[in-house]
Design an enzyme around this catalytic site. Sequence first.
Site, PDB file in Angstrom:
ATOM      1  N   ALA A  63       0.864  -1.168   0.000  1.00  0.00           N
ATOM      2  CA  ALA A  63       0.000   0.000   0.000  1.00  0.00           C
ATOM      3  C   ALA A  63       0.909   1.229   0.000  1.00  0.00           C
ATOM      4  O   ALA A  63       2.068   1.151   0.424  1.00  0.00           O
ATOM      5  CB  ALA A  63      -0.900  -0.013   1.225  1.00  0.00           C
ATOM      6  N   GLY A 108       0.609  -4.826   1.098  1.00  0.00           N
ATOM      7  CA  GLY A 108      -0.589  -4.944   0.269  1.00  0.00           C
ATOM      8  C   GLY A 108      -0.355  -5.724  -1.015  1.00  0.00           C
ATOM      9  O   GLY A 108      -1.304  -6.273  -1.599  1.00  0.00           O
ATOM     10  N   GLU A 111      -0.634  -9.252  -0.038  1.00  0.00           N
ATOM     11  CA  GLU A 111      -2.067  -9.460   0.223  1.00  0.00           C
ATOM     12  C   GLU A 111      -2.857  -9.569  -1.075  1.00  0.00           C
ATOM     13  O   GLU A 111      -3.768 -10.388  -1.192  1.00  0.00           O
ATOM     14  CB  GLU A 111      -2.595  -8.318   1.102  1.00  0.00           C
ATOM     15  CG  GLU A 111      -2.036  -8.393   2.522  1.00  0.00           C
ATOM     16  CD  GLU A 111      -2.264  -7.146   3.337  1.00  0.00           C
ATOM     17  OE1 GLU A 111      -1.998  -6.038   2.818  1.00  0.00           O
ATOM     18  OE2 GLU A 111      -2.688  -7.259   4.497  1.00  0.00           O
ATOM     19  N   GLU A 131       4.553  -4.693   7.694  1.00  0.00           N
ATOM     20  CA  GLU A 131       3.780  -3.611   8.313  1.00  0.00           C
ATOM     21  C   GLU A 131       4.213  -3.265   9.731  1.00  0.00           C
ATOM     22  O   GLU A 131       4.230  -2.092  10.110  1.00  0.00           O
ATOM     23  CB  GLU A 131       2.279  -3.969   8.302  1.00  0.00           C
ATOM     24  CG  GLU A 131       1.607  -3.828   6.945  1.00  0.00           C
ATOM     25  CD  GLU A 131       1.719  -5.080   6.095  1.00  0.00           C
ATOM     26  OE1 GLU A 131       2.493  -5.992   6.455  1.00  0.00           O
ATOM     27  OE2 GLU A 131       1.025  -5.147   5.072  1.00  0.00           O
TER      28      GLU A 131
HETATM   29  N1  DAK Z   1       4.540   3.148  -1.054  1.00  0.00           N
HETATM   30  C1  DAK Z   1       4.866   4.272  -1.699  1.00  0.00           C
HETATM   31  N2  DAK Z   1       5.939   4.397  -2.503  1.00  0.00           N
HETATM   32  C2  DAK Z   1       6.712   3.312  -2.643  1.00  0.00           C
HETATM   33  C3  DAK Z   1       6.439   2.091  -1.997  1.00  0.00           C
HETATM   34  C4  DAK Z   1       5.274   2.023  -1.165  1.00  0.00           C
HETATM   35  N3  DAK Z   1       4.895   0.918  -0.544  1.00  0.00           N
HETATM   36  N4  DAK Z   1       7.403   1.226  -2.325  1.00  0.00           N
HETATM   37  C5  DAK Z   1       8.243   1.872  -3.157  1.00  0.00           C
HETATM   38  N5  DAK Z   1       7.825   3.129  -3.345  1.00  0.00           N
HETATM   39  C6  DAK Z   1       8.453   4.152  -4.169  1.00  0.00           C
HETATM   40  C7  DAK Z   1       9.664   4.739  -3.482  1.00  0.00           C
HETATM   41  O1  DAK Z   1       9.293   5.710  -2.556  1.00  0.00           O
HETATM   42  C8  DAK Z   1      10.424   5.291  -4.661  1.00  0.00           C
HETATM   43  O2  DAK Z   1       9.849   6.513  -5.032  1.00  0.00           O
HETATM   44  P1  DAK Z   1      10.784   7.801  -5.381  1.00  0.00           P
HETATM   45  O3  DAK Z   1      11.626   8.020  -4.172  1.00  0.00           O
HETATM   46  O4  DAK Z   1      11.576   7.360  -6.582  1.00  0.00           O
HETATM   47  O5  DAK Z   1       9.798   8.884  -5.670  1.00  0.00           O
HETATM   48  C9  DAK Z   1      10.145   4.290  -5.764  1.00  0.00           C
HETATM   49  O6  DAK Z   1       8.954   3.585  -5.363  1.00  0.00           O
HETATM   50  C10 DAK Z   1      11.247   3.268  -5.943  1.00  0.00           C
HETATM   51  O7  DAK Z   1      11.505   2.689  -4.680  1.00  0.00           O
HETATM   52  P2  DAK Z   1      12.969   2.580  -4.061  1.00  0.00           P
HETATM   53  O8  DAK Z   1      13.844   3.669  -4.537  1.00  0.00           O
HETATM   54  O9  DAK Z   1      12.808   2.416  -2.598  1.00  0.00           O
HETATM   55  O10 DAK Z   1      13.460   1.222  -4.714  1.00  0.00           O
HETATM   56  P3  DAK Z   1      14.501   0.175  -4.116  1.00  0.00           P
HETATM   57  O11 DAK Z   1      14.774  -0.805  -5.204  1.00  0.00           O
HETATM   58  O12 DAK Z   1      15.669   0.877  -3.499  1.00  0.00           O
HETATM   59  O13 DAK Z   1      13.711  -0.560  -2.927  1.00  0.00           O
HETATM   60  C11 DAK Z   1      11.815  -1.682  -1.952  1.00  0.00           C
HETATM   61  C12 DAK Z   1      12.612  -1.342  -3.255  1.00  0.00           C
HETATM   62  C13 DAK Z   1      10.559  -2.415  -2.339  1.00  0.00           C
HETATM   63  C14 DAK Z   1      12.682  -2.591  -1.072  1.00  0.00           C
HETATM   64  C15 DAK Z   1      11.534  -0.358  -1.192  1.00  0.00           C
HETATM   65  O14 DAK Z   1      10.937   0.569  -2.103  1.00  0.00           O
HETATM   66  C16 DAK Z   1      10.609  -0.559  -0.049  1.00  0.00           C
HETATM   67  O15 DAK Z   1      11.016  -1.019   1.036  1.00  0.00           O
HETATM   68  N6  DAK Z   1       9.325  -0.177  -0.231  1.00  0.00           N
HETATM   69  C17 DAK Z   1       8.342  -0.279   0.809  1.00  0.00           C
HETATM   70  C18 DAK Z   1       7.928  -1.706   0.975  1.00  0.00           C
HETATM   71  C19 DAK Z   1       6.928  -1.855   2.103  1.00  0.00           C
HETATM   72  O16 DAK Z   1       7.219  -1.559   3.268  1.00  0.00           O
HETATM   73  N7  DAK Z   1       5.723  -2.285   1.721  1.00  0.00           N
HETATM   74  C20 DAK Z   1       4.660  -2.439   2.673  1.00  0.00           C
HETATM   75  C21 DAK Z   1       3.873  -1.157   2.713  1.00  0.00           C
HETATM   76  S1  DAK Z   1       2.729  -1.184   4.052  1.00  0.00           S
HETATM   77  C22 DAK Z   1      -4.222  -0.920   6.174  1.00  0.00           C
HETATM   78  C23 DAK Z   1      -4.315  -1.013   4.825  1.00  0.00           C
HETATM   79  C24 DAK Z   1      -3.269  -1.484   4.111  1.00  0.00           C
HETATM   80  C25 DAK Z   1      -2.106  -1.840   4.729  1.00  0.00           C
HETATM   81  C26 DAK Z   1      -2.014  -1.778   6.095  1.00  0.00           C
HETATM   82  C27 DAK Z   1      -3.077  -1.324   6.820  1.00  0.00           C
HETATM   83  N8  DAK Z   1      -5.305  -0.427   6.937  1.00  0.00           N
HETATM   84  C28 DAK Z   1      -6.076   0.611   6.368  1.00  0.00           C
HETATM   85  C29 DAK Z   1      -5.524  -0.878   8.268  1.00  0.00           C
HETATM   86  C30 DAK Z   1      -0.987  -2.250   3.953  1.00  0.00           C
HETATM   87  C31 DAK Z   1       0.217  -1.812   4.295  1.00  0.00           C
HETATM   88  C32 DAK Z   1       1.363  -1.925   3.424  1.00  0.00           C
HETATM   89  O17 DAK Z   1       1.326  -2.474   2.362  1.00  0.00           O
END
Ligand code: DAK
Length: 258
Positions: A63, A108, A111, A131
């Site tokens: 997400a 997400g 998921e 998360e």
């Molecule tokens: N959200 C927003 N932007 C994201 C993103 C994300 N999840 N993942 C990557 N990006 C963006 C980065 O910010 C970057 O943007 P710029 O800086 O270029 O503008 C671009 O994509 C490229 O990412 P990186 O530069 O970071 O690329 P790397 O190869 O260095 O790293 C990575 C790739 C996947 C390891 C890294 O981007 C990363 O750690 N991303 C976050 C992964 C993550 O933590 N995903 C889980 C998100 S939390 C809920 C509803 C839903 C959810 C929870 C609760 N409720 C309403 C209760 C769900 C939660 C989640 O999914």
Amino acid sequence: MSFVAAERQGAVEIITINRPEALNALNADVLGDLKAAFEAVDQQAVRCVIVTGAGSKSFVAGADIAAMSTMTQAEAEAFGKLGNDIFRMIETFPLPVIAAVNGFALGGGCELSMCCDFRICSENAMFGQPEVGLGITPGFGGTQRLARLVGPGMAKQLIYTARNIKAEEALRIGLVNAVYPAEELMPAALKIAAGIAKNAPIAVRHCKQAINEGLETGMDQAVVIEEKLFGKCFETHDQKEGMGAFLEKRKEKNFTNC
Ligand code: DAK
């Protein structure tokens, strides 16, 4: 539908999350486009759907963290409901849905893959529910579907530690059915989809319903669900065609989805 692309290849619909600049992260617009893409599927002509991500790096990296970062409790709950409603629509969609996971499937993204009927992935795929490292719980069904798919102990370990796992480990724990070199992923998904598409569509749909609904109940009720759906097949042309082809020693079958 700028954030989700849909393409028909014969009887297969390929739905691609298309926001590669953010590694296909899900915000409200992407989720809305995903819903619209599923609603637009021609359920008469299409026999199988494949969900994948644009680019070679990511299925869906989660997400959208930037969008979530300023949400209030009420906004977060509404965002969770938006995602959950769409993922449940995919889970109960009347056609089989394959997740072709071509890179990161985090939060997400993991998921989304889990609400599909099954997952295959590329060698560079990475799965995880990170998360708790962000101070939140999984919010699009991760606590529920991961536990059902890999068992509560493994799901709890992965979720509590926020550890991401590579494709081979996902295969070992049963989260994915198969791992392919990146360039072979979509051909493999299309081959599996073609294998599904040649069978009687109503029977396939009833199997999906029986498995999904049966898993949510006890065995006594589950076998009744199966009996009813088995019985319904006998109202169809395709049951007569499938059994007729066998009895006439005919290889070609003309399933008409009715
Ligand atoms: N959200 C927003 N932007 C994201 C993103 C994300 N999840 N993942 C990557 N990006 C963006 C980065 O910010 C970057 O943007 P710029 O800086 O270029 O503008 C671009 O994509 C490229 O990412 P990186 O530069 O970071 O690329 P790397 O190869 O260095 O790293 C990575 C790739 C996947 C390891 C890294 O981007 C990363 O750690 N991303 C976050 C992964 C993550 O933590 N995903 C889980 C998100 S939390 C809920 C509803 C839903 C959810 C929870 C609760 N409720 C309403 C209760 C769900 C939660 C989640 O999914």
